[in-house]
Design a protein around this motif. Structure first.
Motif, PDB file in Angstrom:
ATOM      1  N   PRO A 103      18.757  33.034 -16.842  1.00 36.28           N
ATOM      2  CA  PRO A 103      18.446  31.948 -15.508  1.00 36.28           C
ATOM      3  C   PRO A 103      19.639  31.452 -15.043  1.00 36.28           C
ATOM      4  N   GLY A 104      19.411  31.980 -13.430  1.00 34.80           N
ATOM      5  CA  GLY A 104      20.743  31.695 -12.774  1.00 34.80           C
ATOM      6  C   GLY A 104      21.312  33.384 -12.395  1.00 34.80           C
ATOM      7  N   ASP A 105      21.036  34.197 -13.397  1.00 38.49           N
ATOM      8  CA  ASP A 105      21.242  35.656 -12.521  1.00 38.49           C
ATOM      9  C   ASP A 105      20.022  35.703 -11.750  1.00 38.49           C
ATOM     10  N   VAL A 106      20.609  36.413 -10.588  1.00 38.87           N
ATOM     11  CA  VAL A 106      20.055  37.161  -9.236  1.00 38.87           C
ATOM     12  C   VAL A 106      19.124  38.736  -9.940  1.00 38.87           C
ATOM     13  N   VAL A 107      17.654  38.512  -9.689  1.00 37.22           N
ATOM     14  CA  VAL A 107      17.002  39.707  -9.479  1.00 37.22           C
ATOM     15  C   VAL A 107      16.374  40.617  -8.010  1.00 37.22           C
ATOM     16  N   THR A 108      16.868  41.854  -8.206  1.00 39.02           N
ATOM     17  CA  THR A 108      16.339  42.557  -7.310  1.00 39.02           C
ATOM     18  C   THR A 108      15.783  43.617  -7.354  1.00 39.02           C
ATOM     19  N   LEU A 109      14.170  43.071  -6.573  1.00 37.51           N
ATOM     20  CA  LEU A 109      12.739  43.494  -6.334  1.00 37.51           C
ATOM     21  C   LEU A 109      12.102  45.012  -6.008  1.00 37.51           C
ATOM     22  N   THR A 110      12.099  45.925  -6.093  1.00 36.64           N
ATOM     23  CA  THR A 110      11.888  47.169  -4.960  1.00 36.64           C
ATOM     24  C   THR A 110      10.720  47.094  -5.332  1.00 36.64           C
ATOM     25  N   TYR A 111      10.068  47.403  -3.946  1.00 37.72           N
ATOM     26  CA  TYR A 111       8.447  47.113  -4.195  1.00 37.72           C
ATOM     27  C   TYR A 111       7.741  47.939  -2.527  1.00 37.72           C
ATOM     28  N   TYR A 112       6.944  48.574  -2.877  1.00 35.54           N
ATOM     29  CA  TYR A 112       6.582  49.555  -1.064  1.00 35.54           C
ATOM     30  C   TYR A 112       5.469  48.414  -0.411  1.00 35.54           C
ATOM     31  N   GLU A 113       5.351  48.641   0.152  1.00 37.24           N
ATOM     32  CA  GLU A 113       4.220  47.753   1.795  1.00 37.24           C
ATOM     33  C   GLU A 113       3.585  49.019   2.702  1.00 37.24           C
ATOM     34  N   ILE A 114       2.140  48.372   3.045  1.00 35.12           N
ATOM     35  CA  ILE A 114       1.589  49.681   4.122  1.00 35.12           C
ATOM     36  C   ILE A 114       2.179  48.691   5.140  1.00 35.12           C
ATOM     37  N   GLY A 115       2.490  49.079   6.328  1.00 35.15           N
ATOM     38  CA  GLY A 115       2.637  49.279   7.324  1.00 35.15           C
ATOM     39  C   GLY A 115       1.811  48.875   8.278  1.00 35.15           C
ATOM     40  N   LYS A 116       2.207  48.708  10.150  1.00 37.77           N
ATOM     41  CA  LYS A 116       1.711  49.380  10.927  1.00 37.77           C
ATOM     42  C   LYS A 116       1.419  51.027  10.898  1.00 37.77           C
ATOM     43  N   GLY A 117      -0.090  50.942  11.033  1.00 38.66           N
ATOM     44  CA  GLY A 117      -0.364  52.465  11.371  1.00 38.66           C
ATOM     45  C   GLY A 117      -0.113  53.552   9.743  1.00 38.66           C
ATOM     46  N   GLY A 118      -0.172  52.387   8.478  1.00 39.49           N
ATOM     47  CA  GLY A 118      -0.259  53.123   7.759  1.00 39.49           C
ATOM     48  C   GLY A 118       0.876  53.470   7.139  1.00 39.49           C
ATOM     49  N   GLN A 119       1.822  53.361   7.619  1.00 39.51           N
ATOM     50  CA  GLN A 119       3.216  53.978   7.049  1.00 39.51           C
ATOM     51  C   GLN A 119       3.712  53.261   5.629  1.00 39.51           C
ATOM     52  N   ILE A 120       4.309  53.867   5.108  1.00 40.53           N
ATOM     53  CA  ILE A 120       4.364  52.906   3.720  1.00 40.53           C
ATOM     54  C   ILE A 120       5.943  53.234   3.344  1.00 40.53           C
ATOM     55  N   ARG A 121       6.504  51.811   3.660  1.00 40.70           N
ATOM     56  CA  ARG A 121       7.943  51.645   3.259  1.00 40.70           C
ATOM     57  C   ARG A 121       8.577  51.114   2.413  1.00 40.70           C
ATOM     58  N   GLU A 122       9.686  51.346   1.639  1.00 44.38           N
ATOM     59  CA  GLU A 122      10.495  50.694   0.837  1.00 44.38           C
ATOM     60  C   GLU A 122      11.046  49.291   0.932  1.00 44.38           C
ATOM     61  N   ARG A 123      10.522  47.749   0.101  1.00 49.24           N
ATOM     62  CA  ARG A 123      11.395  46.985   0.652  1.00 49.24           C
ATOM     63  C   ARG A 123      11.808  46.229  -0.733  1.00 49.24           C
ATOM     64  N   ARG A 124      13.184  45.683  -0.927  1.00 50.18           N
ATOM     65  CA  ARG A 124      14.268  45.170  -1.254  1.00 50.18           C
ATOM     66  C   ARG A 124      13.957  43.709  -1.207  1.00 50.18           C
ATOM     67  N   ILE A 125      13.979  42.591  -2.399  1.00 49.57           N
ATOM     68  CA  ILE A 125      13.715  41.307  -2.262  1.00 49.57           C
ATOM     69  C   ILE A 125      14.823  40.610  -3.241  1.00 49.57           C
TER      70      ILE A 125
END
Length: 407
Positions: free
Chosen positions: A162-184
């Motif tokens: 608890p208190g640590d920061v975790v980075t989630l890396t996932y992919y989403e489909i944007g406009k035009g069907g383009q796949i892009r990587e996102r990190r939160i």
């Protein structure tokens, strides 16, 4: 009525006859043992895994219904309002889901991300427990509860607290069907105790976020589904039927009670198939016993004549031949059951792998019950008696004079 001494004499003759024909008797016993081995090994493993699966499903809550939209339909607030008014519905929550990767030291692991009303989710999964930390409030969009095996690696070393920061890396489909990587980045609010493998949701490898994070953090616009908690498990079946008639092909309706029932049906079918296969093995065993006993009777015709001349009755001769078949069937049953138990533990020890968005390995103890062992033992003894019945009858009908002249 046979006396104890006569019964002992019959048993001695039976054991002696088997020991004099070691090779033939051993092959017959091995043939008999195949049936018990197959039944104990396969049926105990099937029952063990089915019991485990049903227990896990019931652990998720027998009063849960999950509504999942088809690709052409979107769930909205109107659906939520309609579902809330249905009789029997206690509480419900929409949810967003995505697949992501999380770093654990030098490597990444696959996790499922659920954005859901956490209070409702914890109520739906009554066995879910926090090991430490707290459940974030609905407004804490970047606060997360980690599954046990997200916070700990395979060696049991802690990676996140608890208190640590975790980075989630996932992919989403944007406009035009383009796949892009996102990190939160999310902040760990709590860590779950180990839950165990479960269907639909594997809490141990899941990152839970408040429902508001679905849009604000994950950037998802459409709900992945709605979890419905029913007030009484007895109402689940009727409510499931009603929802299916209303939504038809627009949404799938998953009832965990029905899943458990399906698993039970599949298990029953597998038990039937196993019994059929075991029955075929037992039929071969009957033939083997009959062949062995017929040959034994032919070879011992003169001996049978001598026994009759000494005062053995037809019943005693019949029982003597049947006792040989009985001894071989009991030996075959014991050997088959012992080997079946060993085989069951070997088979179940390998585990069952379910591959999907996440790879789940299920390991369950074989269900070796007294009822199963008793059934197998009785079936094997019946096989021996059936196989020995005709040869025993023929032996009992041999005239003493003809038997004494037999060469």
């Amino acid at each position: 009525m046979l006396k104890l001494g006569e019964i002992l004499d019959i048993a001695v003759f039976a054991v002696r006859a088997i020991s004099e024909r070691k090779a033939r008797s051993a092959l017959t016993i091995i043939g008999i043992a195949i049936g018990p081995l197959a039944l104990v090994a396969i049926m105990s493993v099937v029952q063990g895994y089915s019991g485990y699966v049903i227990k896990q499903i019931q652990g998720l809550g027998q009063n849960i219904i999950v509504l999942v939209p088809s690709s052409s339909y979107k769930l909205t607030q109107n659906d939520l309002a309609f579902l809330e008014r249905l009789p029997g519905v206690e509480v419900l929550t929409p949810f967003y889901t995505a697949h992501a990767k999380v770093r654990q030291g030098a490597k990444s692991i696959d996790v499922t991300v659920y954005a859901v009303d956490l209070d409702t989710f914890f109520k739906a999964l009554a066995k879910l427990r926090l090991e430490e930390g707290r459940v974030p409030s609905p407004g804490e969009s970047v606060a997360a509860v980690l599954g046990h095996f997200v916070a700990y690696d395979e060696q049991g070393r802690r990676r996140y607290s608890p208190g640590d920061v975790v980075t989630l890396t996932y992919y989403e489909i944007g406009k035009g069907g383009q796949i892009r990587e996102r990190r939160i980045n999310v902040v760990v609010s709590g860590v779950l105790a180990e839950f165990g493998n479960a269907f639909f949701v594997n809490p141990d490898k899941t990152v839970f976020l408040p429902l508001s994070a679905g849009r604000r953090v994950l950037g998802l616009h459409d709900w992945s589904g709605i979890i419905i908690v029913v007030r009484d498990p007895a109402l689940v079946e009727n409510l499931t039927k009603r929802l299916r008639s209303i939504y038809e092909d627009r949404a799938g309706v998953i009832s965990l009670v029905e899943v458990a029932r399906v698993v039970s049906s599949i298990t029953a079918a597998m038990r039937f198939v196993t019994l059929a296969a075991g029955g075929a093995a037992f039929m071969v065993a009957v033939t083997g016993v009959a062949a062995t006993m017929i040959t034994s009777v032919m070879e011992r015709t003169r001996e049978i004549g001598v026994l009759k001349a000494l005062g053995f009755t037809n019943v005693e001769v019949l029982l003597m031949i049947l006792s040989e078949a009985l001894v071989m069937s009991v030996l075959g049953a014991v050997i088959g059951i012992v080997l079946g138990v060993v085989a069951a533990y070997v088979l179940s020890g390998r585990g069952m792998v379910i591959r999907g968005a996440q790879t789940i390995v299920i390991k369950a103890e074989p269900a070796i019950t007294p009822e199963l062992l008793s059934m197998v033992l009785v079936m094997t003894i019946v096989v021996g008696l059936v196989g020995g019945a005709l040869p025993a009858y023929k032996a009992a009908k041999i005239p003493p004079a003809a038997a004494l002249r037999y060469e």
